[in-house]
Scaffold this motif. Structure first.
Motif, PDB file in Angstrom:
ATOM      1  N   PHE A 274     -12.758   4.223 -12.314  1.00 45.16           N
ATOM      2  CA  PHE A 274     -12.606   3.982 -10.891  1.00 45.16           C
ATOM      3  C   PHE A 274     -13.825   3.255 -10.331  1.00 45.16           C
ATOM      4  CE2 PHE A 274     -13.229   5.706  -6.538  1.00 45.16           C
ATOM      5  CZ  PHE A 274     -12.127   5.128  -5.947  1.00 45.16           C
ATOM      6  N   LEU A 275     -14.999   3.709 -10.732  1.00 44.71           N
ATOM      7  CA  LEU A 275     -16.219   3.077 -10.252  1.00 44.71           C
ATOM      8  C   LEU A 275     -16.255   1.609 -10.648  1.00 44.71           C
ATOM      9  CD1 LEU A 275     -18.842   5.861 -11.002  1.00 44.71           C
ATOM     10  CD2 LEU A 275     -18.090   5.071  -8.766  1.00 44.71           C
TER      11      LEU A 275
ATOM     12  N   ASP B 100       2.613   7.817  -4.818  1.00 44.03           N
ATOM     13  CA  ASP B 100       2.519   6.484  -4.212  1.00 44.03           C
ATOM     14  C   ASP B 100       1.393   6.405  -3.180  1.00 44.03           C
ATOM     15  OD1 ASP B 100       3.705   8.174  -2.445  1.00 44.03           O
ATOM     16  OD2 ASP B 100       5.253   6.769  -1.785  1.00 44.03           O
ATOM     17  N   ALA B 101       0.674   7.482  -2.983  1.00 45.34           N
ATOM     18  CA  ALA B 101      -0.499   7.429  -2.092  1.00 45.34           C
ATOM     19  C   ALA B 101      -1.637   6.777  -2.869  1.00 45.34           C
ATOM     20  CB  ALA B 101      -0.884   8.830  -1.626  1.00 45.34           C
ATOM     21  N   SER B 102      -2.097   5.629  -2.384  1.00 39.71           N
ATOM     22  CA  SER B 102      -3.046   4.824  -3.158  1.00 39.71           C
ATOM     23  C   SER B 102      -4.476   5.345  -3.004  1.00 39.71           C
ATOM     24  CB  SER B 102      -3.008   3.373  -2.677  1.00 39.71           C
ATOM     25  OG  SER B 102      -3.553   3.315  -1.367  1.00 39.71           O
ATOM     26  N   TRP B 103      -5.323   4.950  -3.937  1.00 42.45           N
ATOM     27  CA  TRP B 103      -6.722   5.357  -3.829  1.00 42.45           C
ATOM     28  C   TRP B 103      -7.361   4.743  -2.593  1.00 42.45           C
ATOM     29  CZ3 TRP B 103     -10.909   2.161  -3.549  1.00 42.45           C
ATOM     30  CH2 TRP B 103     -10.807   0.875  -4.088  1.00 42.45           C
TER      31      TRP B 103
ATOM     32  N   ARG C 266      -8.310   9.560  -7.596  1.00 44.70           N
ATOM     33  CA  ARG C 266      -8.060   9.464  -6.155  1.00 44.70           C
ATOM     34  C   ARG C 266      -8.840  10.493  -5.340  1.00 44.70           C
ATOM     35  NH1 ARG C 266      -1.925   9.809  -5.405  1.00 44.70           N
ATOM     36  NH2 ARG C 266      -2.248  11.369  -7.039  1.00 44.70           N
ATOM     37  N   ALA C 267      -8.971  11.727  -5.886  1.00 48.84           N
ATOM     38  CA  ALA C 267      -9.736  12.734  -5.139  1.00 48.84           C
ATOM     39  C   ALA C 267     -11.181  12.274  -4.942  1.00 48.84           C
ATOM     40  CB  ALA C 267      -9.698  14.071  -5.874  1.00 48.84           C
TER      41      ALA C 267
ATOM     42  N   ALA D 181     -12.100   9.288  -4.455  1.00 45.18           N
ATOM     43  CA  ALA D 181     -12.134   8.297  -3.374  1.00 45.18           C
ATOM     44  C   ALA D 181     -12.332   8.996  -2.030  1.00 45.18           C
ATOM     45  CB  ALA D 181     -10.855   7.467  -3.374  1.00 45.18           C
ATOM     46  N   ALA D 182     -11.616  10.099  -1.836  1.00 50.72           N
ATOM     47  CA  ALA D 182     -11.805  10.875  -0.597  1.00 50.72           C
ATOM     48  C   ALA D 182     -13.200  11.489  -0.563  1.00 50.72           C
ATOM     49  CB  ALA D 182     -10.734  11.959  -0.499  1.00 50.72           C
ATOM     50  N   ALA D 183     -13.624  12.022  -1.705  1.00 47.89           N
ATOM     51  CA  ALA D 183     -14.935  12.677  -1.767  1.00 47.89           C
ATOM     52  C   ALA D 183     -16.062  11.689  -1.514  1.00 47.89           C
ATOM     53  CB  ALA D 183     -15.120  13.337  -3.136  1.00 47.89           C
ATOM     54  N   GLY D 184     -15.814  10.434  -1.852  1.00 43.22           N
ATOM     55  CA  GLY D 184     -16.875   9.440  -1.745  1.00 43.22           C
ATOM     56  C   GLY D 184     -16.944   8.754  -0.405  1.00 43.22           C
TER      57      GLY D 184
END
Lengths: 496, 496
Positions: free
Chosen positions: B15-16, B417-420, B465-466, B468-471
């Motif tokens: 992801f990074l 379908d919820a995107s990053w 994806r989690a 992404a929210a955490a970041g």
């Protein structure tokens, strides 16, 4: 138990729930030992059960046995907390392990037999394991662990249906699983997780298909640019990593068979050394016309011999498309000068590579195309690795070669439509009736090719189907199987 | 690092590689700290780098810090073998950690701030961490670990771009991830693997949705038949298991929020105690007319209070279909006798349950339907957990309640379908401009509901994806984000 190991075990447990090998007896052991008898008494396993080695001539200097005992304890708790309530019932306090030989080097054909008895009387009450080698004792601990399970009422480990008398030995000395780190890189920890799970099913050879046309992930000190062919800077194994993997496997009774697949399946070699390609535009098979090609093979196998101490090395030899040789002028010229066609060149490449491997102390394994093309020229000690179909093994052993069975229709794990029943029923000795020829089949192997899997799903794809092979064809004799194959109720009757 | 942790990390690393939070700077830290400055010098990290605590008033009696340091070392090696070659360059030999407070109890709102400096000079050369609490120091170690990576040339751990000066504190005190062990049982080790991965992203609340209508996997000593509602005999957690999970999480700076969802989502309770069902044929919601129902809730929360020491308990309260109440004669009679309709009964059920939880020392969290239906009646300390949409949070905080944001369109991980990008850009304070009201938003939570996942794929579905929210939304202020949302090149500009 690590999460991946937990996953592998839960897949195995789910599988056992579907079709235990000896459903009629309700003995939940996998693979089923050669001989099992048991009673009806319930024992509890003491929270801090200990292991002793009274009567052993083996010293466990490398802590192979002690570590295995601890892993077994971790496994049977399934990470539940053992509350340590004393139920006032019969409590097993110790496992005594008698290992008769002091050697702790894992070698091909090592005696893996064991006896395991769990009595119901005695003070202290202890289980007894007897094995010729520590590697037999490891298998006994796996079996012992399967007799135990966490009980949610007592919060102790239960061991039901005691007393137990179990004797066991594997059918074949080679019980393999192939992994492929060229199509997808697998982290070191993932490989270790696979090894852990192999030990649960008493598989004993990790066939490491390290490199292929897509990537060259391993360090070769003799030719340090070879791993320029890795997928990325990080997707690599150092020599130290490889040593670490081999040691990890050995401590679990698992040999590591290293493979380099030549002359096809080797395009990635040329990223670091383009001279290995026939040309920039035609990159496979390896350039048969250059001494440099064989110098590199020699360097790899020299480096391998310092790490991979298994009796065998695998040299591939499958699926060789020689069109690049005839389409490249300097190779075509070399062929003409040497009065060879491409079939001759393919043969000479394989035989020259075999000689190099033998010079480094290895016995060679080659995929069956080598036998199918020039079987009479192969080194007599060559082990032919079947994969195309089930007909070649009888021909291989009739020709006096040893054989490993991996017919793809039944034992290729990347064939997602290959059912567990097919894995379970595949018979390595099919069509081989002569006893001496049967002995040339050293075993079989299930193959987890890596095109479609990576670290995220390799365990789910390997198990439980690999356990079906490990529990039947690879582990037990087929005499009963042959008879029962004709029955429609083979699943209920427990054919193995 | 365990395989599942390796998988989570590799997902995060992948992801990074796609979209680091501050792409412009090429600083590969995740979540991005509040303030980062760095230089250009390369350091090597000594193979046997040590940790010291000179200047700390914290004694680390529970070994929280020492264990975290060891985990960080295991993580940065990625299980590669560190050869220990001394490259003759600048070598970091120690990390000194100054923790200013002696307390080691993890509590809501604990100070998680830290400073981390990595100098390029000094003999010995050492990094310095300063934190108010050990839990801030844990976060500093995560950041430090991300500065390091295994170098395939030196076979050492490299730390590039030194010197580093980093200061950091999270935006919200509640940064949650929901797991659901009712729709699919998750082995204890799997839950631990999720906790490991949460720590990498500095998430600090594991919302454990333990039971639901499908299964009741946890032991409740006060009502021992409740876990008869587990999927199977083995798919259970003992109280000791729960304690083990809570301790494991606390050592990683992660609180465990336990949930029982009442009065809906509780059909499994009646397997052990059928009296909790309105009738044999109509089994949900819990029978509002019986004292026994609330005695059981009291028993559960009493048992919970001995284990789950987090300030909050979650009482659900969502998706209550009351038709079974009106279709069951004895409940309909009870409603009539008490001059209530089903809406009144739903409200009274929730409020009575809240009082029980409060009597056991908890602050209560309820899903937003409770607020939407009778917000003015809720206990003033209730934390309202949003999930239906993004409009409710402003209303909740305007009414003076605290709020946790989990709007399903952006932060539900089971929405494949919820995107990053959606996870990354979701803003918990959207529509809330008043500073005091903003402070009532204690944080947010991403939700991994369990209908479609199990131990085999939970990590792959949670990450990246989690992270992404955490970041972004959970960790950093949105001032820059609001401005940059209008730009099409937000990904390149690094909006957080």
């Amino acid at each position: 138990m690590a999460p991946a190991a937990a996953l592998a075990l839960s897949l195995l447990l789910a599988f056992l729930a579907i079709g235990p090998c000896a459903a009629a007896d309700s003995i939940d052991l996998w693979p089923m030992p050669q001989s099992v008898s048991h009673g009806t008494q319930k024992l509890y396993v003491k929270k801090d059960i200990t292991m002793s080695m009274v009567g052993s001539t083996y010293s466990d200097e490398k802590s192979i046995l002690k570590d295995a005992f601890q892993r077994m304890l971790d496994l049977i708790t399934l990470n539940h907390v053992i509350d340590g309530i004393d139920p006032g019932s019969s409590v097993l306090t110790c496992v005594n392990v008698v290992v008769r030989t002091p050697e702790d080097e894992l070698s091909f054909g090592a005696d893996e037999s064991y006896n395991l008895t769990v009595p119901t009387t005695g003070d202290p009450l202890y289980a007894q394991i007897q094995a010729q080698t520590v590697f037999g004792a490891l298998q006994a601990l796996q079996t012992f662990g399967q007799l135990c399970y966490f009980d949610f009422t007592s919060r102790l480990i239960e061991l039901n249906s005691a007393p137990w008398i179990i004797t066991d030995r594997p059918r074949f000395p080679y019980r393999g699983l192939l992994i492929d780190t060229a199509r997808h890189y697998l982290p070191v920890k993932t490989i270790k997780g696979v090894i852990d799970a192999m030990a649960y099913s008493k598989l004993n050879v990790l066939h490491w298909h390290i490199v292929d046309e897509q990537s060259f992930p391993i360090e070769i000190p003799s030719y340090p640019k070879l791993w320029n062919g890795s997928y990325s800077y990080s997707e690599r194994y150092t020599m130290s990593d490889a040593i670490d993997i081999v040691r990890y496997a050995e401590k679990r009774g698992v040999n590591v068979l290293a493979e380099i697949d030549v002359p096809g399946h080797a395009r990635s070699w040329g990223i670091g050394y383009p001279a290995l390609w026939p040309s920039e535009s035609c990159r496979e098979p390896l350039d048969v016309s250059k001494n440099f090609t064989f110098e590199v093979i020699d360097g790899i196998l020299s480096d391998f011999s310092k790490i991979f101490k298994f009796k065998f090395v695998h040299l591939g030899g499958d699926e060789v498309n020689t069109s690049c040789w005839t389409r490249t002028p300097h190779i075509e010229g070399w062929l003409n000068n040497n009065h060879m066609n491409v079939s001759d060149a393919y043969r000479d490449f394989v035989l020259r590579s075999q000689k190099i491997a033998i010079s480094h102390g290895y016995d060679v394994i080659n995929w069956e195309e080598t036998f199918n093309s020039f079987g009479d020229k192969l080194d007599p000690k060559t082990v032919v690795h079947n994969w195309l179909g089930e007909d070649v093994a009888p021909k291989v052993v009739a020709a006096g070669h040893r054989c490993i069975v991996s017919n793809q229709d039944k034992w290729y794990l990347d064939h997602l439509d290959a059912s567990w029943e097919g894995f379970y029923m595949n018979e390595p000795l099919k069509g081989i009736n002569d006893t001496k020829q049967q002995q040339l089949v050293i075993g079989g192997e299930v193959c987890m090719w890596g095109e479609e899997i990576d670290a995220s799903d390799i365990q789910q794809t390997i198990w439980p189907r690999a356990a079906a092979a490990a529990g039947c064809g690879l582990r037990l004799r087929s005499s009963q199987m042959t008879q029962d194959l004709s029955r429609q109720d083979w699943r209920a009757s427990g054919v193995c």
